[in-house]
Design a protein around this motif. Sequence first.
Motif, short mmCIF file in Angstrom:
data_model
loop_
_atom_site.label_atom_id
_atom_site.label_comp_id
_atom_site.label_asym_id
_atom_site.label_seq_id
_atom_site.Cartn_x
_atom_site.Cartn_y
_atom_site.Cartn_z
N GLN A 51 0.83 -1.21 0.00
CA GLN A 51 0.00 0.00 0.00
C GLN A 51 0.87 1.27 0.00
O GLN A 51 0.58 2.23 -0.70
N GLU A 52 1.95 1.24 0.77
CA GLU A 52 2.81 2.42 0.86
C GLU A 52 3.39 2.78 -0.52
O GLU A 52 3.37 3.95 -0.94
N VAL A 53 3.87 1.76 -1.23
CA VAL A 53 4.48 2.05 -2.54
C VAL A 53 3.39 2.42 -3.56
O VAL A 53 3.57 3.35 -4.36
N HIS A 54 2.27 1.71 -3.52
CA HIS A 54 1.19 2.05 -4.46
C HIS A 54 0.72 3.50 -4.25
O HIS A 54 0.48 4.22 -5.21
N ALA A 55 0.60 3.90 -2.99
CA ALA A 55 0.17 5.28 -2.71
C ALA A 55 1.22 6.27 -3.22
O ALA A 55 0.88 7.33 -3.76
N ALA A 56 2.50 5.91 -3.09
CA ALA A 56 3.57 6.80 -3.58
C ALA A 56 3.52 6.90 -5.10
O ALA A 56 3.75 7.97 -5.68
N ILE A 57 3.20 5.80 -5.76
CA ILE A 57 3.09 5.83 -7.24
C ILE A 57 1.91 6.72 -7.63
O ILE A 57 1.99 7.54 -8.55
N ARG A 58 0.81 6.61 -6.88
CA ARG A 58 -0.37 7.44 -7.21
C ARG A 58 -0.05 8.92 -7.00
O ARG A 58 -0.45 9.78 -7.78
N THR A 82 -5.57 5.40 -13.18
CA THR A 82 -4.60 4.36 -13.51
C THR A 82 -4.65 3.23 -12.50
O THR A 82 -4.58 3.46 -11.29
N ARG A 83 -4.77 2.00 -13.02
CA ARG A 83 -4.72 0.84 -12.13
C ARG A 83 -3.27 0.60 -11.72
O ARG A 83 -2.37 0.58 -12.57
N ILE A 84 -3.06 0.39 -10.42
CA ILE A 84 -1.73 0.04 -9.89
C ILE A 84 -1.90 -1.32 -9.25
O ILE A 84 -2.63 -1.48 -8.25
N ILE A 85 -1.26 -2.32 -9.88
CA ILE A 85 -1.45 -3.70 -9.41
C ILE A 85 -0.17 -4.19 -8.75
O ILE A 85 0.92 -3.67 -9.01
N TYR A 86 -0.31 -5.20 -7.90
CA TYR A 86 0.85 -5.72 -7.16
C TYR A 86 1.25 -7.08 -7.72
O TYR A 86 0.37 -7.92 -8.01
N GLY A 87 2.55 -7.32 -7.84
CA GLY A 87 3.06 -8.63 -8.25
C GLY A 87 4.22 -9.05 -7.38
O GLY A 87 5.05 -8.22 -6.98
N ALA A 121 -6.35 0.26 -0.22
CA ALA A 121 -7.02 1.28 -1.03
C ALA A 121 -6.40 1.46 -2.41
O ALA A 121 -7.10 1.71 -3.39
N ASP A 122 -5.09 1.33 -2.50
CA ASP A 122 -4.42 1.60 -3.77
C ASP A 122 -3.97 0.34 -4.51
O ASP A 122 -3.22 0.44 -5.47
#
Length: 250
Positions: free
Chosen positions: A181-188, A203-208, A223-224
Amino acid sequence: MPRQFFVGGNFKMNGTIKSITDIIHNLNQAPLDPGTEVVIAPPGLFLLLVREHLKPEIEVCAQNVFDKPNGAFTGEISAEQLADAKIGWSLTGHSERRVVLGESDSFIASKTAAALSGGLNVIFCCGETLDQREANETIKVVTHQLAAVKEKTKDWSKIVIAYEPVWAIGTGKVATTEQAQEVHAAIRKWLAEEVSTAAADETRIIYGGSVTEKNCAELSQQADVDGFLVGGASLKPAFVDIINARQSKA
Ligand SMILES: O=C(CO)COP(=O)(O)O
């Protein structure tokens, strides 16, 4: 508008005609959440087989694309050729291509721009190594990888961003929900500041990275986290449970 949940399956260099036909059969039969966009990336050799036999609601994705439309480039495939073959997506920037094949940020950005202008959608992968995480450089590395794409691409509406920490890929070490979540929020935040508020919203931000049917529900609550890019588990029947993870998203 809420962002549509997105699940990609990256088979990497795995599978035979028989095993991939079995996966197609399983996906065609399984009840899949109609609210989730699903994209499958088999090895290049099997793209047409998958496109021909997989139900049309599931999209097909190349694992690689070149940055020129045609010509004397032995072994490469262009976005135009993929689009002609009804392959609507390509991955770019996967860490295995960055690390094993030595692809640079700028080459990946060229490939991303060529894929978009050739009519494809792109799953752009970014992520840090363990050394970079331990040196507290995660956000710096990821935003640097994104900035290279921004130099060559204005329109982000056909890009899905996959955050894939290199230390979590194929290792069984999944990022914690907080780390993801922390990195996804930073990308957003980066999208809002460097591209546009619309790009940040849409933009969709997906995790792998070691996503399985066991850990996907909790990650999907963040959330992100707008979905997943799944490696090893996409080759197994339980991939269906990951596709359906959104059903448990509150
Ligand atoms: O690299 C990945 C997807 O592109 C993740 O792979 P694993 O799910 O096998 O860790």
